[in-house]
Design an enzyme around this catalytic site. Structure first.
Site, PDB file in Angstrom:
ATOM      1  N   HIS A   1      -6.571  -0.349  -7.582  1.00  0.00           N
ATOM      2  CA  HIS A   1      -6.259  -1.322  -6.534  1.00  0.00           C
ATOM      3  C   HIS A   1      -5.449  -2.452  -7.159  1.00  0.00           C
ATOM      4  O   HIS A   1      -6.012  -3.419  -7.692  1.00  0.00           O
ATOM      5  CB  HIS A   1      -7.547  -1.845  -5.882  1.00  0.00           C
ATOM      6  CG  HIS A   1      -7.314  -2.756  -4.711  1.00  0.00           C
ATOM      7  ND1 HIS A   1      -8.270  -2.988  -3.748  1.00  0.00           N
ATOM      8  CD2 HIS A   1      -6.240  -3.502  -4.342  1.00  0.00           C
ATOM      9  CE1 HIS A   1      -7.802  -3.821  -2.844  1.00  0.00           C
ATOM     10  NE2 HIS A   1      -6.563  -4.168  -3.196  1.00  0.00           N
TER      11      HIS A   1
ATOM     12  N   HIS B   1      -6.972  -0.684   2.984  1.00  0.00           N
ATOM     13  CA  HIS B   1      -7.772  -1.901   2.831  1.00  0.00           C
ATOM     14  C   HIS B   1      -8.663  -2.015   4.072  1.00  0.00           C
ATOM     15  O   HIS B   1      -8.173  -1.865   5.208  1.00  0.00           O
ATOM     16  CB  HIS B   1      -6.888  -3.138   2.779  1.00  0.00           C
ATOM     17  CG  HIS B   1      -6.188  -3.369   1.480  1.00  0.00           C
ATOM     18  ND1 HIS B   1      -5.401  -2.432   0.870  1.00  0.00           N
ATOM     19  CD2 HIS B   1      -6.171  -4.461   0.669  1.00  0.00           C
ATOM     20  CE1 HIS B   1      -4.917  -2.940  -0.261  1.00  0.00           C
ATOM     21  NE2 HIS B   1      -5.365  -4.167  -0.420  1.00  0.00           N
TER      22      HIS B   1
ATOM     23  N   GLU C   1     -12.478  -6.378   3.796  1.00  0.00           N
ATOM     24  CA  GLU C   1     -12.285  -7.517   2.887  1.00  0.00           C
ATOM     25  C   GLU C   1     -12.624  -8.761   3.705  1.00  0.00           C
ATOM     26  O   GLU C   1     -13.673  -9.355   3.528  1.00  0.00           O
ATOM     27  CB  GLU C   1     -10.827  -7.536   2.369  1.00  0.00           C
ATOM     28  CG  GLU C   1     -10.510  -8.710   1.443  1.00  0.00           C
ATOM     29  CD  GLU C   1      -9.012  -8.805   1.090  1.00  0.00           C
ATOM     30  OE1 GLU C   1      -8.169  -8.241   1.814  1.00  0.00           O
ATOM     31  OE2 GLU C   1      -8.695  -9.480   0.072  1.00  0.00           O
TER      32      GLU C   1
ATOM     33  N   ASP D   1      -6.311  -6.316  -8.099  1.00  0.00           N
ATOM     34  CA  ASP D   1      -5.645  -6.659  -6.825  1.00  0.00           C
ATOM     35  C   ASP D   1      -4.261  -7.287  -7.054  1.00  0.00           C
ATOM     36  O   ASP D   1      -3.261  -6.578  -6.986  1.00  0.00           O
ATOM     37  CB  ASP D   1      -6.545  -7.564  -5.972  1.00  0.00           C
ATOM     38  CG  ASP D   1      -6.307  -7.430  -4.475  1.00  0.00           C
ATOM     39  OD1 ASP D   1      -5.476  -6.597  -4.071  1.00  0.00           O
ATOM     40  OD2 ASP D   1      -6.964  -8.158  -3.702  1.00  0.00           O
TER      41      ASP D   1
HETATM   42  N1  HPA Z   1      -5.500  -7.793   0.959  1.00  0.00           N
HETATM   43  C1  HPA Z   1      -4.580  -7.531   1.895  1.00  0.00           C
HETATM   44  N2  HPA Z   1      -3.292  -7.485   1.628  1.00  0.00           N
HETATM   45  C2  HPA Z   1      -2.869  -7.681   0.378  1.00  0.00           C
HETATM   46  C3  HPA Z   1      -3.771  -7.947  -0.627  1.00  0.00           C
HETATM   47  C4  HPA Z   1      -5.166  -7.992  -0.319  1.00  0.00           C
HETATM   48  O1  HPA Z   1      -6.044  -8.212  -1.166  1.00  0.00           O
HETATM   49  N3  HPA Z   1      -3.032  -8.109  -1.758  1.00  0.00           N
HETATM   50  C5  HPA Z   1      -1.745  -7.923  -1.432  1.00  0.00           C
HETATM   51  N4  HPA Z   1      -1.633  -7.665  -0.131  1.00  0.00           N
HETATM   52 ZN    ZN Z   2      -5.305  -5.419  -2.171  1.00  0.00          ZN
END
Ligand code: HPA
Ligand code: ZN
Length: 338
Positions: A19, A199, A202, A280
């Site tokens: 990731h 994703h 989050e 990330d």
């Molecule tokens: N989340 C969503 N979009 C993103 C992220 C993330 O952590 N990093 C780069 N684009």
């Molecule tokens: Zn990400």
């Protein structure tokens, strides 16, 4: 184990990163170098001033600066330099395999061709394998805050690259942009052989994780930390061994959690989930892969055995062949014994 011992142990531990947004590895120094090379004005005096601006309150406040930073990426060589610099760093951290994301639409929207970004990245990944022995699978990520038609156009642009692009992902502003919006695009992508990831969970609710599995056929969930709010979902993720690519320092910087000490990583591991640790957007969040292992270890009292389990999981959760996975996991075990 004393801290310097743990640092050396984590640094040398063979591992994979699953990731990682290549655009999120843009260090302020490289940002300035590329801005100079391309004649692009930056609204900052120095690299230090750029870093000082990295004080985020949520995902969107980060995305605003992350997309602005991409303005310096113009030529194929820029994308090459960005990617190669990341791989060179990872070589010093015993990283054996990477499955990085890039966001083609961020570049095509600025008039940078899909081919310019993709060719530069792929050339660096090939050189990185030759120079450092780091293998890779590239994942193109669709921006979920743009219409699904734009994602579909990106999928078409990727056709000439065939399997050189291995997977599709879904990123950018999560809340209000549920996975179901991209069901049709993912169906075509899966049919063409791309590995689907997304994703989810989050900032978005656990229902977005369920949606990523059901509507997108996601084989891996990026972040996914909010699954703990839904015990039935946790049971499903455990049963199906769906990997989560967790990013501890990112979650603190974007205030998904209040402190690293309150991070759910250990709870996710204790629940029996296939959890991996990742960085990330390391240039923005204050640490690369090993920094994430170490920071989590310190704040959550992870043992050396826990770090070994995370490193093994990083290969198990990858898109390497079963044979390659077994070889890398054997290497991890050998390292842990020595
Ligand atoms: N989340 C969503 N979009 C993103 C992220 C993330 O952590 N990093 C780069 N684009
Ligand atoms: Zn990400």
């Amino acid at each position: 184990m004393t801290d310097p011992d743990l640092r050396a142990f984590a640094l040398g531990l063979p591992k994979a990163e699953l990731h990682l947004h290549l655009e999120g590895t843009l260090e302020p120094e490289l940002m300035f170098a590329l801005a100079g090379r391309n004649g692009i004005p930056l609204p900052y005096e120095s690299a230090g001033a750029v870093r000082a601006a990295y004080d985020f309150t949520d995902l969107q406040s980060f995305l605003d600066l992350y997309y602005a930073g991409c303005a310096v990426l113009v030529t194929e060589q820029d994308f090459y330099d960005l990617t190669y610099a990341y791989l060179a760093r990872m070589a010093d951290e015993a990283v054996r395999h990477v499955e990085p994301f890039y966001d083609p639409q961020t570049h095509t929207a600025r008039g940078v061709a899909f081919e310019t970004a993709t060719d530069g990245i792929l050339r660096a990944l090939e050189d990185g394998e030759r120079d450092f022995g780091i293998t890779s699978r590239l994942i193109m990520s669709f921006l979920r805050d743009l219409p699904a038609e734009s994602a579909a156009a990106t999928l078409e642009a990727a056709r000439p690259y065939g399997a050189r692009i291995a997977g599709v992902g879904l990123d950018s502003a999560e809340v209000g942009h549920p996975p179901e919006d991209f069901a049709a695009v993912y169906a075509v992508a899966r049919q063409r052989g791309y590995r689907p990831v997304a994703h989810a969970g989050e900032e978005g609710p656990p229902a977005y994780i369920t949606g990523a599995l059901d509507a997108l056929g996601a084989q891996r969930i990026d972040h996914g930390v909010r699954c703990l709010e839904d015990p039935a979902l946790v049971a499903r993720l455990v049963r199906d061994r769906v990997p989560l690519t967790v990013c501890p320092l990112s979650n603190v910087r974007l205030r998904v959690v209040d402190t690293l000490g309150a991070h759910p990583l250990r709870r996710l591991m204790d629940a029996g989930l296939l959890v991996t640790v990742n960085s990330d957007d390391p240039a923005y969040f204050g640490g690369y892969l090993t920094d994430n292992y170490l920071a989590a270890a310190r704040e959550l009292r992870l043992t050396r055995e826990d770090l070994v389990r995370l490193a093994e999981a990083s290969f198990e959760a990858s898109f390497l062949s079963e044979h390659e996975k077994a070889a890398r996991i054997a290497e991890v075990r050998e390292y842990a014994r020595s």
